[in-house]
Design a protein around this motif. Structure first.
Motif, mmCIF file in Angstrom:
data_model
loop_
_atom_site.group_PDB
_atom_site.id
_atom_site.type_symbol
_atom_site.label_atom_id
_atom_site.label_comp_id
_atom_site.label_asym_id
_atom_site.label_seq_id
_atom_site.Cartn_x
_atom_site.Cartn_y
_atom_site.Cartn_z
ATOM 1 N N HIS A 199 104.022 -67.768 37.148
ATOM 2 C CA HIS A 199 103.523 -67.874 35.777
ATOM 3 C C HIS A 199 104.678 -67.851 34.796
ATOM 4 O O HIS A 199 105.655 -67.137 35.018
ATOM 5 N N ALA A 200 104.528 -68.582 33.708
ATOM 6 C CA ALA A 200 105.465 -68.464 32.590
ATOM 7 C C ALA A 200 104.758 -67.631 31.524
ATOM 8 O O ALA A 200 103.859 -68.119 30.826
ATOM 9 N N LEU A 201 105.117 -66.358 31.433
ATOM 10 C CA LEU A 201 104.452 -65.473 30.469
ATOM 11 C C LEU A 201 105.092 -65.637 29.093
ATOM 12 O O LEU A 201 106.306 -65.454 28.946
ATOM 13 N N PRO A 202 104.308 -65.966 28.055
ATOM 14 C CA PRO A 202 104.874 -65.984 26.704
ATOM 15 C C PRO A 202 105.398 -64.591 26.345
ATOM 16 O O PRO A 202 104.764 -63.579 26.691
ATOM 17 N N VAL A 203 106.542 -64.531 25.680
ATOM 18 C CA VAL A 203 107.153 -63.211 25.418
ATOM 19 C C VAL A 203 106.245 -62.308 24.599
ATOM 20 O O VAL A 203 106.280 -61.092 24.745
ATOM 21 N N PRO A 225 95.118 -63.440 28.573
ATOM 22 C CA PRO A 225 93.692 -63.737 28.653
ATOM 23 C C PRO A 225 93.260 -64.075 30.085
ATOM 24 O O PRO A 225 92.151 -63.752 30.497
ATOM 25 N N GLU A 226 94.156 -64.709 30.861
ATOM 26 C CA GLU A 226 93.775 -65.138 32.202
ATOM 27 C C GLU A 226 93.792 -63.987 33.205
ATOM 28 O O GLU A 226 92.898 -63.849 34.031
ATOM 29 N N GLU A 227 94.832 -63.185 33.151
ATOM 30 C CA GLU A 227 95.041 -62.169 34.182
ATOM 31 C C GLU A 227 94.699 -60.761 33.714
ATOM 32 O O GLU A 227 94.642 -59.850 34.523
ATOM 33 N N GLY A 228 94.491 -60.568 32.428
ATOM 34 C CA GLY A 228 94.273 -59.205 31.925
ATOM 35 C C GLY A 228 95.583 -58.443 31.944
ATOM 36 O O GLY A 228 96.637 -58.984 31.582
ATOM 37 N N LEU A 229 95.532 -57.200 32.432
ATOM 38 C CA LEU A 229 96.734 -56.357 32.458
ATOM 39 C C LEU A 229 97.598 -56.696 33.672
ATOM 40 O O LEU A 229 97.098 -56.786 34.790
ATOM 41 N N ILE A 230 98.878 -56.881 33.429
ATOM 42 C CA ILE A 230 99.841 -57.126 34.513
ATOM 43 C C ILE A 230 100.908 -56.038 34.446
ATOM 44 O O ILE A 230 101.448 -55.750 33.370
ATOM 45 N N LEU A 231 101.202 -55.443 35.601
ATOM 46 C CA LEU A 231 102.271 -54.443 35.682
ATOM 47 C C LEU A 231 103.558 -55.180 36.026
ATOM 48 O O LEU A 231 103.643 -55.812 37.094
ATOM 49 N N LEU A 232 104.530 -55.140 35.142
ATOM 50 C CA LEU A 232 105.798 -55.839 35.391
ATOM 51 C C LEU A 232 106.797 -54.833 35.939
ATOM 52 O O LEU A 232 107.104 -53.828 35.277
ATOM 53 N N ILE A 233 107.275 -55.117 37.129
ATOM 54 C CA ILE A 233 108.143 -54.140 37.804
ATOM 55 C C ILE A 233 109.526 -54.734 38.062
ATOM 56 O O ILE A 233 109.706 -55.948 38.102
ATOM 57 N N ASP A 234 110.465 -53.827 38.234
ATOM 58 C CA ASP A 234 111.805 -54.191 38.680
ATOM 59 C C ASP A 234 111.992 -53.524 40.046
ATOM 60 O O ASP A 234 112.168 -52.305 40.120
ATOM 61 N N PRO A 235 111.903 -54.279 41.114
ATOM 62 C CA PRO A 235 111.927 -53.651 42.443
ATOM 63 C C PRO A 235 113.267 -53.037 42.809
ATOM 64 O O PRO A 235 113.361 -52.305 43.784
#
Lengths: 172, 137
Positions: B87-91, B117-127
């Motif tokens: 996905h390209a997430l808008p900033v 709107p499509e995915e709802g909440l997304i947890l962005l992680i740095d592994p």
């Protein structure tokens, strides 16, 4: 010598009463936001409340303490929402139709606070804030600035700096 | 490419961990494949994302997927659940963690949240954060 019932005495008494009234009007006031949680009333200093959200979608975030309801989008910024009932060890209940989120600032931190109902926004004289009674639950006394009265009911004035600062440090 | 164009969106690889959608920067992902029968069931080389994030893994009847990332020059393989998408997430959909959440979260490597709107909440992680603490299956 004048008698108490003399016109002069009455005028002097009136003037003194008027001065007392003026003094009371001039005394420092504090704006407070009064809320209901379970069957208890609490207040926050108005200067610490940025806004009140009547309806807002809260997104649950995993990996948070049970007292954190989730996050809410406030015009492009997201803020946490904390369940005050849990923090204050009050009986838990689901948010009802009158429930609201106060966006509060304390100790340099902004967060939403879930309350059952917003009751009032009042200006109260600082002198009307009474010390926290020794009989208060320990949890409340560490977070309270004092007690005020509204419609004969005690209202615990909460310290936002202590509340949010303690929360950030994991002290619940 | 100008700076403003460069940061208009962030390319992320999205996957599932239990009921949650999780994303990591696409630039960290070197490859993605289905877990195959030839992968040892208790392989020490494959890390369970759900265990590392301390999130319950939902019962999944689909074959898990493996994401290969690069951490300090070393290849790390993560087992995740699909669907895995780019996905390209808008900033403007990406939000730094609010301070109380940052202070209290138990999810290692959680860096930001995205609301779409499509995915709802997304947890962005740095592994790569606390990679040394992660548990193995």
């Amino acid at each position: 010598m004048t008698t108490p019932s003399s016109p002069l005495e009455q005028i002097v008494a009136q003037r003194l009463a008027s001065r007392r009234e003026r003094i009371e009007l001039d005394e420092p006031m504090i704006k407070v936001v009064i809320v209901a949680l379970a069957d208890q009333h609490f207040a926050f200093p108005g200067e610490g409340i940025r806004e009140i959200l009547a309806r807002a979608r809260v997104f649950f975030v995993p990996g948070c303490p049970p007292s954190m309801e989730g996050v809410v989008n406030v015009r492009g910024d997201i803020e946490t929402v904390i369940r005050l009932q849990t923090l204050l060890r009050l009986p838990e209940s689901e948010p009802g139709p009158a429930s609201a989120i106060l966006i509060a600032r304390g100790n340099g931190v902004v967060s939403g606070l879930r309350v059952d109902r917003v009751l009032d926004v009042l200006d109260v004289p600082r002198s009307s804030i009474l010390p926290v009674p020794a009989t208060f639950p320990t949890r409340w006394s560490t977070l309270a600035l004092g007690v005020i009265h509204r419609e004969e009911q005690p209202v615990t004035l909460l310290n936002l700096d202590a509340l949010l600062g303690d929360y950030a440090r994991g002290l619940e | 490419m100008t700076e403003s164009e460069r940061f208009a969106t962030l390319e992320v690889v999205l996957f599932s961990v239990g009921a949650w959608r999780v994303g990591m920067e696409a630039g960290r992902v070197r490859g993605c494949r289905w877990r195959s029968a030839s992968d040892a069931p208790e392989s020490a080389d494959i890390r369970l994302m759900s265990t590392w994030m301390a999130l319950p893994a939902a019962e999944c009847h689909e074959r898990p997927m493996l994401l290969e990332t690069l951490d300090a020059g070393q290849s790390v393989t993560w087992q995740v659940q699909g669907p895995v998408t780019l996905h390209a997430l808008p900033v403007e959909t990406i939000h730094p963690l609010p301070p109380l959440l940052a202070a209290r979260t138990t999810i290692p490597g959680l860096r930001a949240l995205a609301l779409t709107p499509e995915e709802g909440l997304i947890l962005l992680i740095d592994p790569s954060i606390r990679a040394q603490d992660q548990e193995r299956p």
